[in-house]
Design an enzyme around this catalytic site. Structure first.
Site, PDB file in Angstrom:
ATOM      1  N   GLY A 152      27.425 -20.253  -2.987  1.00  0.00           N
ATOM      2  CA  GLY A 152      28.339 -19.395  -1.889  1.00  0.00           C
ATOM      3  C   GLY A 152      29.022 -18.491  -2.346  1.00  0.00           C
ATOM      4  O   GLY A 152      29.710 -17.591  -0.890  1.00  0.00           O
ATOM      5  N   GLU A 172      25.387 -22.072  -8.830  1.00  0.00           N
ATOM      6  CA  GLU A 172      24.244 -21.969  -8.134  1.00  0.00           C
ATOM      7  C   GLU A 172      24.172 -21.051  -6.437  1.00  0.00           C
ATOM      8  O   GLU A 172      24.305 -21.105  -5.435  1.00  0.00           O
ATOM      9  CB  GLU A 172      24.189 -23.112  -6.958  1.00  0.00           C
ATOM     10  CG  GLU A 172      23.820 -24.363  -8.029  1.00  0.00           C
ATOM     11  CD  GLU A 172      24.730 -25.830  -7.250  1.00  0.00           C
ATOM     12  OE1 GLU A 172      24.213 -27.212  -8.024  1.00  0.00           O
ATOM     13  OE2 GLU A 172      24.909 -26.440  -6.512  1.00  0.00           O
ATOM     14  N   PRO A 173      23.711 -19.484  -7.418  1.00  0.00           N
ATOM     15  CA  PRO A 173      24.452 -19.336  -6.478  1.00  0.00           C
ATOM     16  C   PRO A 173      22.720 -18.761  -5.540  1.00  0.00           C
ATOM     17  O   PRO A 173      21.320 -18.284  -5.539  1.00  0.00           O
ATOM     18  CB  PRO A 173      24.444 -17.257  -6.852  1.00  0.00           C
ATOM     19  CG  PRO A 173      23.256 -18.136  -8.276  1.00  0.00           C
ATOM     20  CD  PRO A 173      24.101 -19.592  -8.798  1.00  0.00           C
ATOM     21  N   GLY A 174      22.823 -18.449  -4.313  1.00  0.00           N
ATOM     22  CA  GLY A 174      21.309 -18.026  -3.624  1.00  0.00           C
ATOM     23  C   GLY A 174      21.367 -16.871  -3.191  1.00  0.00           C
ATOM     24  O   GLY A 174      20.903 -16.190  -2.991  1.00  0.00           O
ATOM     25  N   ARG A 184      19.145 -17.209  12.332  1.00  0.00           N
ATOM     26  CA  ARG A 184      20.348 -17.058  12.045  1.00  0.00           C
ATOM     27  C   ARG A 184      21.357 -16.663  12.609  1.00  0.00           C
ATOM     28  O   ARG A 184      22.662 -17.241  13.564  1.00  0.00           O
ATOM     29  CB  ARG A 184      20.650 -16.345  10.598  1.00  0.00           C
ATOM     30  CG  ARG A 184      19.963 -17.328   9.077  1.00  0.00           C
ATOM     31  CD  ARG A 184      20.251 -16.277   7.701  1.00  0.00           C
ATOM     32  NE  ARG A 184      21.562 -16.651   7.754  1.00  0.00           N
ATOM     33  CZ  ARG A 184      22.710 -15.838   7.825  1.00  0.00           C
ATOM     34  NH1 ARG A 184      22.729 -14.640   8.242  1.00  0.00           N
ATOM     35  NH2 ARG A 184      23.946 -16.308   7.653  1.00  0.00           N
ATOM     36  N   CYS A 203      10.499 -19.311  24.273  1.00  0.00           N
ATOM     37  CA  CYS A 203      10.747 -19.092  25.421  1.00  0.00           C
ATOM     38  C   CYS A 203      12.365 -20.509  25.516  1.00  0.00           C
ATOM     39  O   CYS A 203      12.695 -21.165  25.700  1.00  0.00           O
ATOM     40  CB  CYS A 203       9.920 -19.714  26.088  1.00  0.00           C
ATOM     41  SG  CYS A 203       9.030 -18.497  26.771  1.00  0.00           S
ATOM     42  N   GLU A 204      13.516 -19.476  25.029  1.00  0.00           N
ATOM     43  CA  GLU A 204      14.836 -19.856  25.116  1.00  0.00           C
ATOM     44  C   GLU A 204      15.558 -18.540  25.154  1.00  0.00           C
ATOM     45  O   GLU A 204      15.570 -17.617  25.286  1.00  0.00           O
ATOM     46  CB  GLU A 204      15.017 -20.786  23.527  1.00  0.00           C
ATOM     47  CG  GLU A 204      14.040 -21.352  23.627  1.00  0.00           C
ATOM     48  CD  GLU A 204      15.047 -23.127  22.897  1.00  0.00           C
ATOM     49  OE1 GLU A 204      15.918 -23.106  23.908  1.00  0.00           O
ATOM     50  OE2 GLU A 204      13.928 -23.651  23.071  1.00  0.00           O
ATOM     51  N   TYR A 243      17.637 -17.153   3.648  1.00  0.00           N
ATOM     52  CA  TYR A 243      17.741 -18.601   4.911  1.00  0.00           C
ATOM     53  C   TYR A 243      17.423 -17.891   5.861  1.00  0.00           C
ATOM     54  O   TYR A 243      17.404 -17.654   7.326  1.00  0.00           O
ATOM     55  CB  TYR A 243      19.631 -18.898   5.286  1.00  0.00           C
ATOM     56  CG  TYR A 243      19.384 -19.141   4.097  1.00  0.00           C
ATOM     57  CD1 TYR A 243      19.612 -20.393   3.854  1.00  0.00           C
ATOM     58  CD2 TYR A 243      20.814 -18.395   3.038  1.00  0.00           C
ATOM     59  CE1 TYR A 243      20.092 -20.620   2.288  1.00  0.00           C
ATOM     60  CE2 TYR A 243      21.736 -18.939   2.301  1.00  0.00           C
ATOM     61  CZ  TYR A 243      21.472 -19.862   1.715  1.00  0.00           C
ATOM     62  OH  TYR A 243      22.279 -20.844   0.801  1.00  0.00           O
TER      63      TYR A 243
HETATM   64  N1  LLP Z   1      24.358 -25.488  -3.991  1.00  0.00           N
HETATM   65  C1  LLP Z   1      24.760 -26.062  -2.448  1.00  0.00           C
HETATM   66  C2  LLP Z   1      24.904 -27.208  -3.694  1.00  0.00           C
HETATM   67  C3  LLP Z   1      24.214 -25.549  -1.209  1.00  0.00           C
HETATM   68  O1  LLP Z   1      24.589 -26.465  -1.429  1.00  0.00           O
HETATM   69  C4  LLP Z   1      23.623 -24.199  -0.976  1.00  0.00           C
HETATM   70  C5  LLP Z   1      24.078 -24.260   0.465  1.00  0.00           C
HETATM   71  C6  LLP Z   1      24.223 -23.779  -2.388  1.00  0.00           C
HETATM   72  C7  LLP Z   1      24.468 -24.341  -3.161  1.00  0.00           C
HETATM   73  C8  LLP Z   1      23.750 -22.067  -1.789  1.00  0.00           C
HETATM   74  O2  LLP Z   1      24.765 -21.359  -1.248  1.00  0.00           O
HETATM   75  P1  LLP Z   1      24.518 -19.614  -1.119  1.00  0.00           P
HETATM   76  O3  LLP Z   1      24.969 -19.211  -2.420  1.00  0.00           O
HETATM   77  O4  LLP Z   1      22.949 -19.094  -0.594  1.00  0.00           O
HETATM   78  O5  LLP Z   1      25.955 -19.153  -0.005  1.00  0.00           O
HETATM   79  N2  LLP Z   1      21.275 -21.622   6.175  1.00  0.00           N
HETATM   80  C9  LLP Z   1      22.801 -20.774   6.105  1.00  0.00           C
HETATM   81  C10 LLP Z   1      23.125 -21.407   4.632  1.00  0.00           C
HETATM   82  C11 LLP Z   1      23.035 -23.204   4.587  1.00  0.00           C
HETATM   83  C12 LLP Z   1      23.798 -22.631   3.153  1.00  0.00           C
HETATM   84  C13 LLP Z   1      23.392 -24.342   2.319  1.00  0.00           C
HETATM   85  N3  LLP Z   1      23.772 -23.950   1.056  1.00  0.00           N
HETATM   86  C14 LLP Z   1      23.186 -19.778   5.945  1.00  0.00           C
HETATM   87  O6  LLP Z   1      21.835 -18.887   6.530  1.00  0.00           O
HETATM   88  O7  LLP Z   1      23.820 -18.953   6.131  1.00  0.00           O
END
Ligand code: LLP
Length: 420
Positions: free
Chosen positions: A239, A273-275, A312, A344-345, A373
């Site tokens: 997050g 769990e960083p993404g 997004r 087409c949207e 994402y």
């Molecule tokens: N852990 C869990 C349980 C999650 O549901 C998520 C993201 C993460 C970790 C990773 O979060 P991050 O570090 O990437 O913020 N599609 C959306 C974001 C959806 C996030 C869903 N869960 C966007 O494009 O902003």
């Protein structure tokens, strides 16, 4: 910090001019920087070096096999949310002992595959799921390691679509029911309770919600201890936000400084769990202007990338900076435009009411901060082949996913005999 900078009048990814990628691979395409990815991962990892921890990269943000194997080589695990993600993770060489499995709707096949792979643990979201995992573990003849995902009811102060830790959310188990659920879990024969999990949302730009949520989790850990349930892992989810425009999210080190003292003396391993913070600013989407159009009330720059390539902006109203690949183009007079794609949207836009330096047809543009994402949420809507992904390293261009062909579009489809 990232490696997309202007040099000698044009945008580079590391030592490679983006124009070279445009020439060799075409547009649209996603471009990732190897050195940015590595630097981001290491910054996060080393911020927590003083406490036992596992980074489980949230692969939903970017699940390309090359990116995953880069993460695995750096020592990362992954947070998965489906059987497909388990398949990719194993194929990319991620160690099962660093895989955690989240999500509210795991099906029995996915649970079985994950148990057979001997992943580290499931992050369980309901008592019904707990029982399902217990049943599958019984049929496989093993005990499933689990963490229960707690919903700490903390406002992450982010977009509602990416907030997950509030009472009304479908995620996690309400904090006040947690004790009861943990007792149920530890009474089940094929379940081994090892952890507590929470994830309150994405693109967080302050440390406080992380700290407040963790404090709630720690209270629970203490209560569990009194009940003889010993927690070995605390998973604080992902997050941490990134800079898309003028946000100033905390650095991983600031997050670590706020969190580490709270858990340093507990005998637990921290899982994170960083993404987005790892891959978001390590990737761009490169597109080309096709036409300029003066509408009645607005001006449009029509580009060859669309909402199916990067959803997004359409889905969340998200802001992505748009830069010209040719630096000088950025000094031209600015106009207010919508940057839109061919789909087409009316919702197909990459930028709305954006003050952008004049763009000429045929010129390439970089949609910044698109590494997380981005490609993973792309689709074939309007029968548009999905675009290639490129990884740049040491001055070389590696196509890590080929552009889809028209044949790919119809793969798996059949016309039944009665229609022939
Ligand atoms: N852990 C869990 C349980 C999650 O549901 C998520 C993201 C993460 C970790 C990773 O979060 P991050 O570090 O990437 O913020 N599609 C959306 C974001 C959806 C996030 C869903 N869960 C966007 O494009 O902003």
């Amino acid at each position: 910090m990232h490696d997309f900078v202007y040099r000698e009048g044009e945008l580079y990814c590391e030592q490679v001019p983006v124009s070279r990628i445009v020439k060799e691979v075409g547009t649209p395409c996603y471009v990732y920087s190897y050195s940015t990815l590595v630097r981001h991962f290491r910054a996060y990892d080393s911020a927590f070096k003083n406490i036992p921890h596992i980074i489980a990269f949230a692969m939903k943000s970017n699940s390309n096999l090359a990116i995953l194997s880069l993460m695995a080589k750096e020592g990362s695990g992954v947070d998965i949310v489906s059987g497909g993600e388990l398949y990719r993770a194993l194929k990319a060489g991620v160690s099962p002992s660093k895989i955690v499995f989240a999500g509210v709707g795991k099906n029995p096949d996915e649970i079985r595959d994950a148990l057979k792979a001997d992943i580290l643990m499931f992050n369980v979201e309901s008592s019904a799921e707990l029982r399902a995992i217990n049943d599958v573990a019984a049929s496989v003849g093993c005990r499933a390691r689990v963490a229960l995902r707690i919903n700490p009811d903390i406002d992450p102060k982010t977009h509602p679509y990416i907030s997950t830790g509030l009472k009304k959310s479908k995620f996690g188990i309400a904090a006040d029911r947690a004790l009861e659920e943990f007792k149920l879990a530890s009474s089940l024969k094929h379940i081994e309770v090892v952890g507590v999990h929470k994830h309150i949302g994405s693109q967080l730009t302050e440390v406080t919600p992380f700290v407040e949520a963790l404090k709630k989790v720690l209270k629970l850990v203490e209560l569990l201890k009194q009940d003889g349930i010993n927690i070995q892992y605390i998973n604080i989810g992902g997050g941490l936000g990134i800079t898309y425009s003028d946000e100033t999210p905390p650095l991983p080190q600031e997050l670590a400084d706020a969190i580490s003292p709270l858990i340093r003396d507990l005998k637990v391993t921290l899982i994170m769990e960083p993404g987005r913070v790892i891959v978001g600013n390590a990737g761009i989407l490169v597109t080309k202007a096709l036409y300029l159009k003066e509408g009645e009330a607005k001006s449009f720059v029509i580009v060859d990338a669309a909402m199916n390539d990067l959803i997004r902006p359409s889905l969340y109203g998200a802001y992505h900076e748009i830069r010209p690949v040719l630096e000088a183009a950025g000094h031209r007079p600015k106009h207010q435009v919508d940057v839109v794609g061919p789909v087409c949207e009316s919702g197909d836009f990459l930028a709305k009411d954006r003050s952008l330096a004049e763009v000429k047809p045929g010129e390439a543009l970089a949609v910044m901060s698109a590494g997380a994402y981005g490609f993973v949420m792309s689709s074939n809507y309007n029968s548009r082949p999905r675009v290639p992904e490129v990884l740049v390293k040491d001055g070389e261009i590696h196509v890590i996913r080929a552009r889809e062909t028209f044949d790919d579009l119809v793969k798996g489809e059949t016309i039944p005999g009665f229609l022939k």
